[in-house]
Design a protein around this motif. Structure first.
Motif, mmCIF file in Angstrom:
data_model
loop_
_atom_site.group_PDB
_atom_site.id
_atom_site.type_symbol
_atom_site.label_atom_id
_atom_site.label_comp_id
_atom_site.label_asym_id
_atom_site.label_seq_id
_atom_site.Cartn_x
_atom_site.Cartn_y
_atom_site.Cartn_z
ATOM 1 N N LEU A 80 0.808 -1.219 0.000
ATOM 2 C CA LEU A 80 0.000 0.000 0.000
ATOM 3 C C LEU A 80 0.844 1.273 0.000
ATOM 4 O O LEU A 80 0.514 2.246 -0.679
ATOM 5 N N ASN A 81 1.921 1.272 0.763
ATOM 6 C CA ASN A 81 2.664 2.515 0.961
ATOM 7 C C ASN A 81 3.685 2.795 -0.135
ATOM 8 O O ASN A 81 4.009 3.956 -0.390
ATOM 9 N N VAL A 82 4.208 1.751 -0.769
ATOM 10 C CA VAL A 82 5.277 1.954 -1.760
ATOM 11 C C VAL A 82 4.912 1.411 -3.138
ATOM 12 O O VAL A 82 4.993 2.129 -4.134
ATOM 13 N N ARG A 83 4.502 0.147 -3.212
ATOM 14 C CA ARG A 83 4.232 -0.431 -4.529
ATOM 15 C C ARG A 83 3.158 0.342 -5.284
ATOM 16 O O ARG A 83 3.284 0.585 -6.493
ATOM 17 N N VAL A 84 2.114 0.769 -4.574
ATOM 18 C CA VAL A 84 1.047 1.543 -5.230
ATOM 19 C C VAL A 84 1.619 2.829 -5.826
ATOM 20 O O VAL A 84 1.285 3.208 -6.954
ATOM 21 N N ALA A 85 2.485 3.504 -5.087
ATOM 22 C CA ALA A 85 3.087 4.751 -5.584
ATOM 23 C C ALA A 85 3.883 4.506 -6.857
ATOM 24 O O ALA A 85 3.779 5.255 -7.841
ATOM 25 N N ILE A 86 4.672 3.449 -6.848
ATOM 26 C CA ILE A 86 5.477 3.122 -8.032
ATOM 27 C C ILE A 86 4.566 2.780 -9.208
ATOM 28 O O ILE A 86 4.777 3.245 -10.342
ATOM 29 N N GLN A 87 3.548 1.988 -8.958
ATOM 30 C CA GLN A 87 2.630 1.576 -10.017
ATOM 31 C C GLN A 87 1.888 2.774 -10.601
ATOM 32 O O GLN A 87 1.682 2.856 -11.822
ATOM 33 N N CYS A 88 1.492 3.708 -9.743
ATOM 34 C CA CYS A 88 0.801 4.907 -10.225
ATOM 35 C C CYS A 88 1.713 5.754 -11.105
ATOM 36 O O CYS A 88 1.297 6.252 -12.164
ATOM 37 N N VAL A 89 2.944 5.940 -10.681
ATOM 38 C CA VAL A 89 3.885 6.730 -11.485
ATOM 39 C C VAL A 89 4.103 6.077 -12.846
ATOM 40 O O VAL A 89 4.079 6.749 -13.895
ATOM 41 N N GLN A 90 4.294 4.773 -12.858
ATOM 42 C CA GLN A 90 4.499 4.084 -14.131
ATOM 43 C C GLN A 90 3.304 4.252 -15.063
ATOM 44 O O GLN A 90 3.475 4.430 -16.279
ATOM 45 N N ALA A 91 2.096 4.223 -14.511
ATOM 46 C CA ALA A 91 0.892 4.351 -15.334
ATOM 47 C C ALA A 91 0.719 5.761 -15.885
ATOM 48 O O ALA A 91 0.243 5.953 -17.007
ATOM 49 N N LEU A 92 1.099 6.766 -15.093
ATOM 50 C CA LEU A 92 0.875 8.164 -15.487
ATOM 51 C C LEU A 92 2.029 8.762 -16.289
ATOM 52 O O LEU A 92 1.868 9.826 -16.907
ATOM 53 N N LEU A 93 3.161 8.108 -16.295
ATOM 54 C CA LEU A 93 4.332 8.686 -16.971
ATOM 55 C C LEU A 93 4.106 9.010 -18.452
ATOM 56 O O LEU A 93 4.560 10.063 -18.915
#
Length: 233
Positions: free
Chosen positions: A92-105
């Motif tokens: 929740l705290n880290v993987r979600v952040a990474i996944q969101c950045v990858q999707a929005l890049l």
């Protein structure tokens, strides 16, 4: 003219809700992914559900601003911290952040503009009973610095906010205002009060703003002075 879009994870309550309200007042179109009804409903601890929610979010158009707010605490001593708790905190705290950045890049790179804000915590500097939480919140500071280095040439900034004790429903439930523990916390804060969710929302708006393009890789502790003498200069 299409409004500029902001994605806020965990934006249906607490600090996230305050950030959403502040963004809407600013004129942004907000997109929320949360397990609670009201936005795009998803269990963000599940990688597949997260991917589906991000796909749905992007159907409405490009998103160039992101607040990685969702998180979980999992308090426990190091002797009692379980691996399941550590895994959930990581997801929740880290993987979600990474996944969101990858999707929005792709949206950000195409626009040659992006704003990423990671919701860390002053607990990243050290706090008892916070092995899972502090390690992941420190991780959000670390990845913000990495993204600042990797993405700056595309007009994308990445920063972190480290809230101190904030008067949310969850905080008050665990720390009743009349309790001696809570009063001790308040006495330890130089400004002698708990923070409000609006204090964090104000900091998020600062980092999200067009005019903040020369600020990246930084961590802003919004803590009433609690981290003075503890955070690196």
């Amino acid at each position: 003219m299409m409004k500029e879009r902001v994605l806020v994870t965990g934006g249906m309550s607490g600090i996230g809700k305050s950030i959403v309200e502040a963004c809407e007042k600013k004129g942004y179109e907000t997109v929320v992914i949360d397990r609670l009804e009201g936005g795009i409903v998803a269990d963000l601890s599940n990688e597949i559900e997260t991917a589906s929610a991000l796909e749905e979010a992007l159907k409405g158009g490009p998103i160039t601003r992101l607040v990685n707010n969702v998180g979980v605490v999992m308090p426990a001593s190091i002797e009692n911290q379980t691996y399941d708790e550590i895994k959930l905190a990581w997801e929740l705290n880290v993987r979600v952040a990474i996944q969101c950045v990858q999707a929005l890049l792709p949206s950000m790179k195409e626009a040659k503009f992006g704003r990423i804000v990671n919701m860390s915590s002053r607990a990243a500097l050290g706090k008892e009973l916070r092995t899972a939480y502090a390690s992941t919140k420190a991780g959000l500071i670390g990845v913000a610095k990495v993204w600042a280095l990797e993405l700056g040439e595309y007009g994308i900034t990445a920063n972190a906010i480290g809230p101190g004790p904030i008067e949310t429903e969850l905080f008050i439930k665990a720390n009743p205002l009349e309790s001696e523990l809570t009063q001790n916390i308040i006495r330890s804060v130089p400004v002698k009060r708990l923070g409000k969710p609006e204090d964090i929302a104000n900091a998020a708006l600062f980092f999200l703003d067009d005019a903040s393009g020369f600020i990246t890789g930084q961590t802003l502790y919004v803590c009433g002075g609690l981290t003075v003498g503890k955070a690196n200069i």
